[in-house]
Design an enzyme around this catalytic site. Sequence first.
Site, PDB file in Angstrom:
ATOM      1  N   SER A  14       0.819  -1.217   0.000  1.00 13.60           N
ATOM      2  CA  SER A  14       0.000   0.000   0.000  1.00 13.60           C
ATOM      3  C   SER A  14       0.854   1.269   0.000  1.00 13.60           C
ATOM      4  CB  SER A  14      -0.905   0.015   1.240  1.00 13.60           C
ATOM      5  OG  SER A  14      -1.583   1.255   1.305  1.00 13.60           O
ATOM      6  N   SER A  16      -0.555   4.125   0.667  1.00 20.20           N
ATOM      7  CA  SER A  16      -1.258   5.082   1.525  1.00 20.20           C
ATOM      8  C   SER A  16      -0.394   5.609   2.675  1.00 20.20           C
ATOM      9  CB  SER A  16      -2.547   4.458   2.068  1.00 20.20           C
ATOM     10  OG  SER A  16      -3.470   4.329   1.014  1.00 20.20           O
ATOM     11  N   LYS A  65     -13.361  -4.131   2.042  1.00 22.71           N
ATOM     12  CA  LYS A  65     -14.221  -2.967   1.790  1.00 22.71           C
ATOM     13  C   LYS A  65     -15.708  -3.248   2.010  1.00 22.71           C
ATOM     14  CE  LYS A  65     -11.154  -0.465  -1.324  1.00 22.71           C
ATOM     15  NZ  LYS A  65     -11.015   0.247  -2.593  1.00 22.71           N
ATOM     16  N   ASP A 101     -13.623   6.346  -3.179  1.00 25.25           N
ATOM     17  CA  ASP A 101     -13.061   5.830  -4.434  1.00 25.25           C
ATOM     18  C   ASP A 101     -13.691   6.511  -5.653  1.00 25.25           C
ATOM     19  OD1 ASP A 101     -11.248   4.034  -3.298  1.00 25.25           O
ATOM     20  OD2 ASP A 101     -12.754   2.470  -3.111  1.00 25.25           O
ATOM     21  N   GLY A 126     -15.087  -3.488 -17.100  1.00 24.27           N
ATOM     22  CA  GLY A 126     -14.916  -4.135 -15.804  1.00 24.27           C
ATOM     23  C   GLY A 126     -16.147  -3.931 -14.944  1.00 24.27           C
ATOM     24  N   GLY A 128     -16.033  -4.973 -11.254  1.00 25.44           N
ATOM     25  CA  GLY A 128     -15.664  -5.312  -9.882  1.00 25.44           C
ATOM     26  C   GLY A 128     -15.962  -4.149  -8.939  1.00 25.44           C
ATOM     27  N   TYR A 232      -2.174   2.375 -11.639  1.00 26.77           N
ATOM     28  CA  TYR A 232      -1.093   3.364 -11.479  1.00 26.77           C
ATOM     29  C   TYR A 232       0.285   2.705 -11.512  1.00 26.77           C
ATOM     30  CZ  TYR A 232      -1.735   1.882  -6.620  1.00 26.77           C
ATOM     31  OH  TYR A 232      -1.876   1.137  -5.465  1.00 26.77           O
TER      32      TYR A 232
HETATM   33  P1  ATR Z   1     -11.635  -4.501  -8.017  1.00 25.81           P
HETATM   34  O1  ATR Z   1     -12.346  -4.504  -6.695  1.00 25.81           O
HETATM   35  O2  ATR Z   1     -10.243  -3.978  -7.942  1.00 25.81           O
HETATM   36  O3  ATR Z   1     -12.431  -3.860  -9.094  1.00 25.81           O
HETATM   37  P2  ATR Z   1     -12.398  -7.212  -8.739  1.00 25.81           P
HETATM   38  O4  ATR Z   1     -13.681  -7.086  -8.008  1.00 25.81           O
HETATM   39  O5  ATR Z   1     -11.627  -8.474  -8.588  1.00 25.81           O
HETATM   40  O6  ATR Z   1     -11.380  -6.058  -8.383  1.00 25.81           O
HETATM   41  O7  ATR Z   1     -12.692  -6.947 -10.312  1.00 25.81           O
HETATM   42  C1  ATR Z   1     -11.715  -7.111 -11.255  1.00 25.81           C
HETATM   43  C2  ATR Z   1     -12.276  -6.770 -12.637  1.00 25.81           C
HETATM   44  O8  ATR Z   1     -11.246  -7.033 -13.599  1.00 25.81           O
HETATM   45  C3  ATR Z   1     -13.460  -7.613 -13.064  1.00 25.81           C
HETATM   46  O9  ATR Z   1     -14.279  -6.860 -13.919  1.00 25.81           O
HETATM   47  C4  ATR Z   1     -12.787  -8.762 -13.810  1.00 25.81           C
HETATM   48  O10 ATR Z   1     -13.612  -9.415 -14.737  1.00 25.81           O
HETATM   49  P3  ATR Z   1     -14.561 -10.651 -14.271  1.00 25.81           P
HETATM   50  O11 ATR Z   1     -15.761 -10.022 -13.631  1.00 25.81           O
HETATM   51  O12 ATR Z   1     -14.871 -11.350 -15.543  1.00 25.81           O
HETATM   52  O13 ATR Z   1     -13.738 -11.470 -13.332  1.00 25.81           O
HETATM   53  C5  ATR Z   1     -11.714  -8.001 -14.534  1.00 25.81           C
HETATM   54  N1  ATR Z   1     -10.600  -8.849 -14.947  1.00 25.81           N
HETATM   55  C6  ATR Z   1      -9.609  -9.343 -14.167  1.00 25.81           C
HETATM   56  N2  ATR Z   1      -8.740 -10.066 -14.904  1.00 25.81           N
HETATM   57  C7  ATR Z   1      -9.190 -10.025 -16.192  1.00 25.81           C
HETATM   58  C8  ATR Z   1      -8.724 -10.553 -17.432  1.00 25.81           C
HETATM   59  N3  ATR Z   1      -7.600 -11.269 -17.507  1.00 25.81           N
HETATM   60  N4  ATR Z   1      -9.439 -10.288 -18.553  1.00 25.81           N
HETATM   61  C9  ATR Z   1     -10.564  -9.547 -18.487  1.00 25.81           C
HETATM   62  N5  ATR Z   1     -11.052  -9.020 -17.350  1.00 25.81           N
HETATM   63  C10 ATR Z   1     -10.380  -9.249 -16.218  1.00 25.81           C
END
Ligand code: ATR
Length: 287
Positions: A14, A16, A65, A101, A126, A128, A232
């Site tokens: 981190s 932070s 979180k 965030d 994405g 997540g 980053y």
């Molecule tokens: P965060 O909280 O940091 O957003 P997360 O909840 O694990 O982390 O989400 C990661 C995101 O990256 C998700 O959208 C994930 O896609 P999935 O929902 O299909 O898992 C995406 N992601 C991670 N690795 C990936 C990869 N190799 N190709 C495409 N998408 C990926």
Amino acid sequence: MELLGVIGNPIAHSLSPVMHNTALAAAGKKAVYLPFLVKHEELAQAIYGAQALGFTGLNVTIPFKEQVLPYLTELTPEAEVIKSVNTIAFIADRIVGHTTDGIGFIAAAKHELNFDFIRKTVLVIGAGGAARAIVAQLLAHQCRVYITNRTDHRARALLTLGDNAREQMTVVPMQLESLREIMDQVEVVINTTSVGMAKPAAPTSSNSQDQTQVPIPAELLLPQHLVIDIIYNPKQTLFLEMASQRGCRIQNGVGMLVWQAVKAWEFWWGITPPLDKMYQAVKASLS
Ligand code: ATR
């Protein structure tokens, strides 16, 4: 002396602590900010312990979180929408959860690019936790949001974010032809996935595979797009490099990292930290 810190697991990576301590010293604040590695089964003790010890606040990072919610006495409206907390304030007997965030993301674009998200058309890649925080703010800014994700059903889960999400949001399959149809209308492309993120080099390979990948094909990018990658490290992902080559304006994830911390200061103390010191601390740590 005020006490603050960040809880997570893992936590050693981190930035932070260095970012906050540099700003605290520059601001002449008598406070210290420490990283705490917390075991999954000891999360409650960590939060109540910090409260008992008189901490001013905590930041919360992966994987806690969402897991911290049961231990908080209240949530701010921003945290309530996404059911995720990255900042806690201990105020007398209250333990207040907030998320900076999404608002940090919006503030970074405003500060670094003078870019205003109000009513923009945005493609979010994405679905997540980071995407959820950002999408909630985009919806609050009345944006038209397209969302695409490797796993379709996770993108659809974001359609329940707030009252108007279904009217303002469309899930687009992560396929070239489907994405191509919307790119003309899109003004901002945001990568919230981990694709392109630096990983510790494995003993068997000198380079991480993900760093050589992009979340969507760069041929979809048009010069009219502002392309933001919330990664980053590295400072410039392959996706941003390709976007730049295609004539797009680009922004990396340093701004979001700094501005979520700025917004935490505003939440804890109602003051803005020395911004330049925060940026310097992060950039020095990354180089
Ligand atoms: P965060 O909280 O940091 O957003 P997360 O909840 O694990 O982390 O989400 C990661 C995101 O990256 C998700 O959208 C994930 O896609 P999935 O929902 O299909 O898992 C995406 N992601 C991670 N690795 C990936 C990869 N190799 N190709 C495409 N998408 C990926």
